[in-house]
Structures are given as structure tokens and as C-alpha cells.
Design an enzyme around this catalytic site. Structure first.
Site, PDB file in Angstrom:
ATOM      1  N   SER A 177      -1.859 -11.708   8.987  1.00 41.62           N
ATOM      2  CA  SER A 177      -1.698 -10.605   8.041  1.00 41.62           C
ATOM      3  C   SER A 177      -0.976 -10.949   6.752  1.00 41.62           C
ATOM      4  CB  SER A 177      -0.990  -9.421   8.718  1.00 41.62           C
ATOM      5  OG  SER A 177      -1.868  -8.756   9.585  1.00 41.62           O
ATOM      6  N   SER A 194      -3.168  -7.390   7.241  1.00 46.10           N
ATOM      7  CA  SER A 194      -2.704  -6.032   7.005  1.00 46.10           C
ATOM      8  C   SER A 194      -1.872  -5.876   5.736  1.00 46.10           C
ATOM      9  CB  SER A 194      -1.874  -5.547   8.188  1.00 46.10           C
ATOM     10  OG  SER A 194      -0.656  -6.310   8.309  1.00 46.10           O
ATOM     11  N   LYS A 238       6.701  -4.274   1.738  1.00 44.65           N
ATOM     12  CA  LYS A 238       5.659  -3.746   2.614  1.00 44.65           C
ATOM     13  C   LYS A 238       6.186  -2.536   3.380  1.00 44.65           C
ATOM     14  CE  LYS A 238       2.409  -5.243   6.250  1.00 44.65           C
ATOM     15  NZ  LYS A 238       1.939  -6.374   7.085  1.00 44.65           N
TER      16      LYS A 238
END
Length: 364
Positions: free
Chosen positions: A182, A158, A78
Site C-alpha cells: 500500500s 491503499s 494518511k
């Protein structure tokens, strides 16, 4: 072996150790899949050359008998994790051009275990969002479609890029972070497995901060066993993180006995909301039935403070975000706005942050 990229961590690990394939072949299959899936906008910084170097080194470790569980397995990282010499923007324009000269503890642990980094994954800006639509890179797209439709769907957020990449078999697994859902929510949106570990289990050092008392890194994978394998590699005490928990990391994979006979499973009545769709109601009921059939005792419980969770989050998270994001001022790194003649440092701060931060980050 065909379609190597469709394997999970456990299957690929066993294939590598058996000599049925190599990390170079696995990595090449994933890179090919990534190149053919640009429409998903899951990978935003590509590290193909680095991945092949890491894969080659992993194959040597495996051949020498020095193969930790993650050795040779291609994963995505990420964009919130700082990776040395690789763009790490947290999905924001304000960190454009930022190349960390250090490695986050979690990514370093994975690399020490021989994991291969395919690239950096899309995300909501500074992890603020639940649909991966606030990213400076544009929206990530869910690889799944409704039956008979081609409408693009959100992978959640997210960690939307991580979820989309895993679901589309672009990587065998990915890192995510979870502040208020998230990891868990995008995993649910894409039919993958996501775990938010207990706070302090995985180091936050080198992870771009949103809300420090809530942020936690975790794995996003294709199966529960894969999540156990990856979490064990990610977890552990870190003296550089003052909130890191100094506890031994258990063998999570060995704990997957599947035996839940006699366990009591509480089902909070507050979690079943008015207006839930029939599909969700059925999934909820099916899950309860599966647990009961496996020998667990289902207990109806109440968590009366559930209604305060979101208001509490929106006190804590924006307050901590305000503190953490104050460091982005255009002075030391990242984006700096062009200045007009006569502008001072206050104008420079204001213009830089107005240009660098997206609407959702400014709102929060």
C-alpha cells in the site's frame, strides 16, 4: 521563489535554513495548491489553521537555530494515523465523527521535528484496496494522464491520496502505510518514492490497525533523499508498541553515497511474469542496466516461494482484520445505526457494521 510547493524536503529544508523562504510561505503555497486541486480528492480533512500555527512556530525554531531536519516542512498525513482533535476515519463511515484525544507515535515524532500538517489524506477503507476506490470519501485521482487522453487514472492504493498529493505537489511529502503493497504500489503508479521500512522500525501505535503483523508506516516523497530524511524522523523505538524494534536509528541521508560498486543485486526470475507489458519489461531492463553501469554485479536468482505470497497474505490479513475490526460496534465511538423498537444489542451491532463497513471491508 516561485512555486514553492514543487520543492522536495531536502531543497525546502536548505532554503529555509538559508533564509530564502519561510515555513509560512511554503505552507501557504501548499494550501493554495490544495484548494485548486479538489478534483484529485487527495485531501479529505483540511487543517489549514493548524498548519499556519505550526508553520509560524517552525519559523521561530529555525530563527533560533533549533531546526531539526523536518522543521517547517508541510506534509500530508494518511487518514489511518490518529491525529489529536482532527478527524481520523481510516476512510470508513464507521469512524465518522471520531476525534482522537491522542497522537499517533509517528505523527508525534514528525511534529516534534517541526513538520507542518496540511491535512488528512484519502485512502482505501481501513487500507483494504489497491486503487483508492473503496474510500468513504470517494476515489482519489492520479494527477498523471496518458499521452493525448484525459481519462482519470487511479493513483493506486491503499495510500492513494498520499501518492496523488505528493505527485501533484500539494505537499512536500506524506505518510503512508503498507500491509501488502500500500505504499510501494501507489508510489509506482504516480512516479514518486515510497518505502515500506522493516517491520518494527516505525511504531504502529496510534495507526488504525488492519493486519497487525503486516502493517508498517513509511514515507512517501519526491526523491530518495527526501525519503531518507523523513524516515529518520518517523523511525525509532516506542515502548507503547510491543513489536517496536529497539535499535538506534541510523543517519539514512548520510548513507546515500550512491556507490554500489561490487554489490551483488539479485533479480528474482519469478518477478517477471507472463503477460507483462512491453513498457514494464523495458523499465525492468533499464533498471538492470543502470545498476550494472553503476558497478553492481547482477545475479539471476530464484525465489520459489513467491507463488505462495498472495495465498499467505489472504490467510493472515483477513484473519487479523477480523480481530482488529471487531472493536467497531457502535458503542464507544464512531457511527451507530438507528434502532427499531425491540432491537437488542445484537441487532445494533449487525446494523451498525452493515452500514458502517463498505463492501470490501465486509468481504475481507
Amino acid at each position: 521563489m516561485s512555486e514553492l510547493n514543487k520543492m522536495g524536503l531536502a531543497e525546502a529544508r536548505d532554503a529555509l535554513r538559508a533564509g530564502d523562504t519561510s515555513s509560512v510561505e511554503l505552507t501557504d503555497a501548499c494550501l493554495t495548491a490544495i484548494n485548486s486541486a479538489s478534483a484529485l480528492n487527495a485531501f479529505v480533512h483540511h487543517t489549514g489553521d493548524l498548519a499556519m500555527e505550526q508553520a509560524t512556530a517552525a519559523d521561530k525554531r529555525i530563527k533560533a537555530g533549533d531546526a531539526p531536519a523536518m522543521c517547517g516542512l508541510p506534509i500530508g498525513i494518511k487518514d489511518l494515523f490518529c491525529t489529536k482533535g482532527v478527524p481520523s476515519q481510516a476512510g470508513s463511515r464507521i469512524l465518522e465523527g471520531f476525534l482522537p484525544q491522542y497522537e499517533s507515535t509517528v505523527s508525534q515524532k514528525l511534529f516534534d521535528n517541526g513538520a507542518v500538517m496540511l491535512g488528512k489524506l484519502n485512502m482505501d477503507e481501513f487500507a483494504m484496496g489497491s486503487s483508492n476506490e473503496t474510500s468513504v470519501y470517494g476515489s482519489a485521482v492520479n494527477p498523471w494522464r496518458r499521452s493525448g487522453e484525459d481519462t482519470k487514472l487511479t493513483p493506486g492504493g491503499s495510500s492513494g491520496g498520499s501518492a496523488a498529493a505528493v505527485a501533484a505537489d500539494l505537499c512536500l511529502a506524506a505518510t503512508g502505510t503498507d500491509t501488502g503493497g500500500s505504499i510501494r504500489q501507489p508510489a509506482a503508479f504516480t512516479g514518486t518514492v515510497g518505502i515500506k521500512p522493516t517491520y518494527g522500525r516505525c511504531s504502529r501505535w496510534g495507526v488504525v490497525a488492519f493486519a497487525s503483523s503486516l502493517d508498517q508506516a513509511g514515507p512517501m516523497t519526491k526523491s530518495v533523499r527526501d525519503a531518507a530524511i523523513m524516515l529518520e524522523a518517523m523511525a525509532g523505538f516506542d515502548a507503547k508498541d510491543s513489536t517496536s524494534v529497539d535499535l538506534a536509528v541510523p543517519d539514512f541521508e548520510a548513507a546515500l553515497t550512491g556507490d554500489i560498486r561490487g554489490k551483488k543485486i539479485g533479480i528474482p526470475r519469478e518477478y517477471r511474469m507472463d503477460g507483462m507489458s512491453h513498457e514494464i519489461e523495458k523499465l525492468w531492463a533499464d533498471g538492470v542496466t543502470m545498476l550494472r553501469d553503476a558497478g553492481a554485479e547482477i545475479v539471476d536468482i530464484s525465489l520459489p516461494h513467491t507463488k505462495y505470497a498472495l495465498p499467505a497474505y489472504y490467510v493472515i490479513a483477513p484473519a487479523e482484520a477480523s480481530s482488529n475490526l471487531a472493536r467497531y460496534d457502535g458503542v464507544r465511538y464512531g457511527h451507530r445505526a438507528k434502532m427499531d423498537h425491540g432491537d437488542g444489542i445484537t441487532e445494533m451491532y449487525e446494523k451498525t457494521r452493515a452500514e458502517g463497513f463498505g463492501h470490501e471491508v465486509q468481504r475481507r
